[in-house]
Motif scaffolding. Structure first.
Motif, short mmCIF file in Angstrom:
data_model
loop_
_atom_site.label_atom_id
_atom_site.label_comp_id
_atom_site.label_asym_id
_atom_site.label_seq_id
_atom_site.Cartn_x
_atom_site.Cartn_y
_atom_site.Cartn_z
N UNK A 119 -101.36 42.70 -42.37
CA UNK A 119 -102.61 42.00 -42.10
C UNK A 119 -103.79 42.95 -42.23
N UNK A 120 -104.94 42.39 -42.58
CA UNK A 120 -106.16 43.21 -42.60
C UNK A 120 -106.55 43.63 -41.19
N UNK A 121 -105.83 43.16 -40.18
CA UNK A 121 -106.08 43.61 -38.81
C UNK A 121 -105.84 45.11 -38.65
N UNK A 122 -105.10 45.73 -39.59
CA UNK A 122 -104.87 47.18 -39.49
C UNK A 122 -106.17 47.97 -39.57
N UNK A 123 -107.24 47.37 -40.09
CA UNK A 123 -108.52 48.05 -40.20
C UNK A 123 -109.33 47.95 -38.90
N UNK A 124 -108.88 47.12 -37.98
CA UNK A 124 -109.60 46.93 -36.74
C UNK A 124 -110.93 46.24 -36.95
N UNK A 125 -111.77 46.32 -35.93
CA UNK A 125 -113.11 45.73 -35.98
C UNK A 125 -114.03 46.59 -35.13
N UNK A 126 -115.17 46.96 -35.70
CA UNK A 126 -116.06 47.88 -35.03
C UNK A 126 -117.47 47.73 -35.62
N UNK A 134 -108.00 50.09 -49.30
CA UNK A 134 -106.69 50.40 -48.74
C UNK A 134 -106.61 51.80 -48.13
N UNK A 135 -107.51 52.69 -48.52
CA UNK A 135 -107.49 54.06 -48.01
C UNK A 135 -108.46 54.29 -46.85
N UNK A 136 -109.21 53.25 -46.46
CA UNK A 136 -110.19 53.40 -45.38
C UNK A 136 -109.50 53.45 -44.03
N UNK A 179 -99.80 46.01 -35.84
CA UNK A 179 -99.82 46.06 -37.32
C UNK A 179 -99.88 47.51 -37.81
N UNK A 180 -100.69 48.33 -37.14
CA UNK A 180 -100.78 49.75 -37.51
C UNK A 180 -99.43 50.43 -37.30
N UNK A 181 -98.77 50.16 -36.17
CA UNK A 181 -97.48 50.78 -35.88
C UNK A 181 -96.42 50.32 -36.89
N UNK A 182 -96.41 49.05 -37.20
CA UNK A 182 -95.43 48.53 -38.16
C UNK A 182 -95.59 49.24 -39.51
N UNK A 183 -96.82 49.36 -39.98
CA UNK A 183 -97.03 50.03 -41.26
C UNK A 183 -96.63 51.51 -41.20
N UNK A 184 -96.86 52.14 -40.07
CA UNK A 184 -96.49 53.55 -39.95
C UNK A 184 -94.97 53.72 -40.01
N UNK A 185 -94.23 52.79 -39.40
CA UNK A 185 -92.77 52.84 -39.48
C UNK A 185 -92.29 52.61 -40.91
N UNK A 193 -101.58 43.34 -47.28
CA UNK A 193 -102.45 43.14 -46.12
C UNK A 193 -103.30 41.90 -46.35
N UNK A 194 -102.91 40.82 -45.73
CA UNK A 194 -103.59 39.54 -45.96
C UNK A 194 -104.72 39.31 -44.96
N UNK A 195 -105.87 38.86 -45.48
CA UNK A 195 -106.84 38.20 -44.62
C UNK A 195 -106.19 36.89 -44.17
N UNK A 196 -106.65 36.32 -43.07
CA UNK A 196 -105.98 35.16 -42.51
C UNK A 196 -105.97 33.98 -43.47
N UNK A 197 -104.81 33.36 -43.59
CA UNK A 197 -104.68 32.13 -44.38
C UNK A 197 -105.39 31.00 -43.65
#
Length: 327
Positions: free
Chosen positions: A118-125, A134-136, A150-156, A173-177
């Motif tokens: 999910x694009x949730x890995x980028x957080x919100x700020x 993808x590298x941000x 989501x961040x932990x899953x991708x790290x694993x 990494x999907x934006x919400x459907x």
């Protein structure tokens, strides 16, 4: 002989659609069988998908993969807490992924893993860039809840990639459907008769069209597309635009404590709001999809605005209010 594909979380509405789509492709696409796994029975017909009722949080996932001779895994059992029936979202997301990867590690047959992230890995700020690539690195908002999962899953998954460089790994990494039949936090939020918003904020929102999401997962399965890719429709929409076009009034609430206030307001209307959604409703989130086009080779056919307009055309007052229970 064709590949045997395992799809996790197959009782979820999107995972079920992906599974049926892969079955329909048939042997001509190199797919011999599709096996779906979940802890609960799917609500609809899975067509030719073989369903196995099991919990990926336990070592039984390895036995299922061995018995079925699985050589390709599509991991779609990573969901926000409000979309995980019976609770336990953290365990399902993180522990389930760990067990799944351990089983893949032990398997000599697994040759590809496709992760539905999910694009949730980028957080919100408030410090976020206009578009995440993808590298941000995230600027904030990933210390708890589903973004942290989501961040932990991708790290694993990255750790697994280092241990098994022979396995092709695609992370999407999907934006919400946004679709009336696919439950997502934003779909549930937009179903409410009144839409709480943070006073002084008008966030930018992106959506993914269901057809584009199905096509990109299909392509990742039938072809080799290693890497990490953002998936979203072109363009953004403001929350005020969404509310105006839906004909729904906005309830402005003070930013301090907005999440709790908005959740309470929606519950009084009989609706629901994801506990992680309040930051998106303040700061928004938008991603760059250049890599999806230039490297993966997929060009989304529907913009964010077109996806929203299709969704809006299906709506009737109260049509989605109170819906829950499907992932």
């Amino acid at each position: 002989m064709g590949r045997v594909v395992l799809v996790t979380g197959v009782a979820g509405t999107f995972a079920a659609r992906v599974s049926r789509t892969l079955v329909e492709l048939g042997a001509g696409s190199g797919i011999d069988r599709v096996v779906g796994i979940d802890t609960r029975l799917p609500e609809g017909d899975l067509g030719g998908v073989k369903f196995v009722r099991a919990d990926i949080r336990t070592p039984v996932i390895g036995k299922v993969m061995a018995v079925e001779d699985v050589d390709l895994v599509v991991h779609l059992d990573v969901n926000p807490s409000d979309l995980a029936p019976g609770g336990g979202a953290k365990e399902r997301n993180v522990i389930g992924t760990m067990q799944l990867l351990a089983a893949c590690q032990r398997s000599s047959h697994v040759a590809k893993l496709v992760l539905g992230s999910s694009t949730a890995v980028y957080g919100t700020s408030p410090r976020d860039p206009a578009l995440f690539t993808e590298s941000t690195s995230p600027q904030g908002g990933v210390r708890s809840g589903f973004p942290k999962d989501a961040v932990e899953v991708e790290s694993y998954v990255r750790g697994f990639a280092r241990r098994r460089p022979d396995v092709i790994i695609t992370t999407l990494r999907l934006a919400q459907i946004l679709h009336p039949d696919i439950e997502t936090p934003l779909r549930n939020y937009l179903a409410n008769p009144l839409l709480p918003s943070a006073l002084g904020f008008d966030p930018r929102i992106q959506f993914t069209h269901l057809d584009d999401a199905l096509e990109v997962f299909t392509e990742a399965v039938v072809a080799d597309r290693p890497g990490t890719f953002n998936v979203a429709g072109d363009g953004v929409m403001l929350l005020s635009q969404l509310a105006r076009r839906l004909g729904k009034p906005v309830i402005p609430l003070p930013p301090p404590g907005f999440g709790a206030l908005a959740g309470r307001a929606i519950r009084t209307m009989g609706g629901q709001m994801s506990p992680d959604l309040h930051r998106v409703l303040m700061y928004g989130r938008a991603v760059d999809t250049s890599a999806l086009r230039d490297i993966f080779g997929f060009d989304p056919k529907h913009t964010t605005e077109e996806t929203f307009e299709e969704f809006r055309a299906t709506q009737r007052p109260g049509m989605l209010a109170g819906i829950g229970g499907s992932r």
